[in-house]
Design an enzyme around this catalytic site. Structure first.
Site, PDB file in Angstrom:
ATOM      1  N   LYS A 151       1.339   4.221  -3.005  1.00 49.99           N
ATOM      2  CA  LYS A 151       1.128   5.651  -2.800  1.00 49.99           C
ATOM      3  C   LYS A 151       2.401   6.454  -3.073  1.00 49.99           C
ATOM      4  CE  LYS A 151      -3.208   5.315  -1.961  1.00 49.99           C
ATOM      5  NZ  LYS A 151      -4.170   5.820  -2.966  1.00 49.99           N
ATOM      6  N   TYR A 182       0.837  -1.210   0.000  1.00 50.61           N
ATOM      7  CA  TYR A 182       0.000   0.000   0.000  1.00 50.61           C
ATOM      8  C   TYR A 182       0.866   1.252   0.000  1.00 50.61           C
ATOM      9  CZ  TYR A 182      -3.039   3.748   1.547  1.00 50.61           C
ATOM     10  OH  TYR A 182      -3.707   4.941   1.641  1.00 50.61           O
TER      11      TYR A 182
END
Length: 262
Positions: free
Chosen positions: A160, A156
């Site tokens: 990002k 994750y």
């Protein structure tokens, strides 16, 4: 004299959380909306509510953006309906919490598809569309996790970081044209993210730092129209980002591992 064409803001992940709040923030500014999400029912309810409250045009498309051809399907829908997109907000995304080797690989790759590949494809498909406007905007939603490696949120945070880097590069490439490109990097927000990520144990601590989606959305939209490159809502989040830039990476990773430990 030809009639001025109605323009729209296209928002992914628009049925709840920050996406929903940004849709409302834009509707308050009398901006017409194209709302994208997996949930047809939630989109339909939001469509009616925004139309009735703010009197703007709202069109919806229910689609799973984690599928490889989803971005092209969105573009085809916009083209078929002849919608003029002036603002593209890539908000859809989610996280998975746990040790990389123990999490299901297909689930992690699906997250990569949504968080990175779909965003990339939508930007590629819509930059030519946006470039026909006198002024247009792209807002890619990242996270404060983009500024550091986060053990147990490894993929994750990496997705990002990609969004942040890609957005800054795209901004530079488009700087001499009509399209302004910004990255929104929120910290903890009261959106249900932690529940989907499997971080229920983290919820109580997060409540101390959570921002409200409406507050984040208002900061995001103001930053977007101000042409900011990076929009970081909340003083605590701004401080944490700057700390990540000056403190040793190993120290930051150890702290993050302690916060999100399994």
């Amino acid at each position: 004299m030809s009639e001025t064409k109605i323009t729209y803001a296209l928002i992914t992940g628009a049925s709840k959380g920050i996406g929903k709040s940004m849709a409302i923030a834009l509707a308050k500014r009398k901006i017409n909306l194209l709302l994208i999400s997996r949930s047809a029912d939630e989109l339909a309810v939001l469509q009616i509510a925004i139309k009735n409250e703010y009197g703007v045009e709202v069109h919806i498309l229910a689609i799973d953006l984690s599928q490889s051809q989803a971005a092209k399907a969105v573009h085809n829908w916009v083209k078929a309906k002849n919608y003029a997109v002036q603002i593209l907000i890539n908000n859809a995304g989610y996280g998975l919490w746990g040790k990389f080797a123990e999490l299901d690989l297909s689930a992690q790759l699906e997250m990569c598809q949504l968080n990175m590949a779909t965003v990339t494809a939508l930007c590629h498909l819509f930059v030519p569309v946006l470039s026909t406007q006198k002024k247009a905007y792209i807002l890619n939603v990242g996270s404060t996790a983009a500024y550091q490696a986060v053990p147990t949120l490894a993929i994750y945070s990496a997705t990002k970081a990609f969004i942040l880097s890609f957005t800054r590069a795209l901004r530079f490439e488009l700087k001499d044209g009509p399209v302004s490109v910004s990255c929104l990097s929120p910290g903890p927000v009261d959106t249900g993210f932690a529940h989907r990520a499997g971080l229920d144990a983290f919820n109580k601590m997060a409540e101390k730092f959570n921002m409200k989606p409406d507050d984040v959305a208002e900061i995001a939209i103001k930053g977007l129209f101000a042409g900011k490159s990076e929009i970081i809502p909340g003083f605590t989040n701004i401080i944490s980002v700057y700390a990540n830039r000056i403190l040793p990476k190993g120290f930051i990773e150890k702290m993050a591992a302690g916060i999100y430990k399994t």
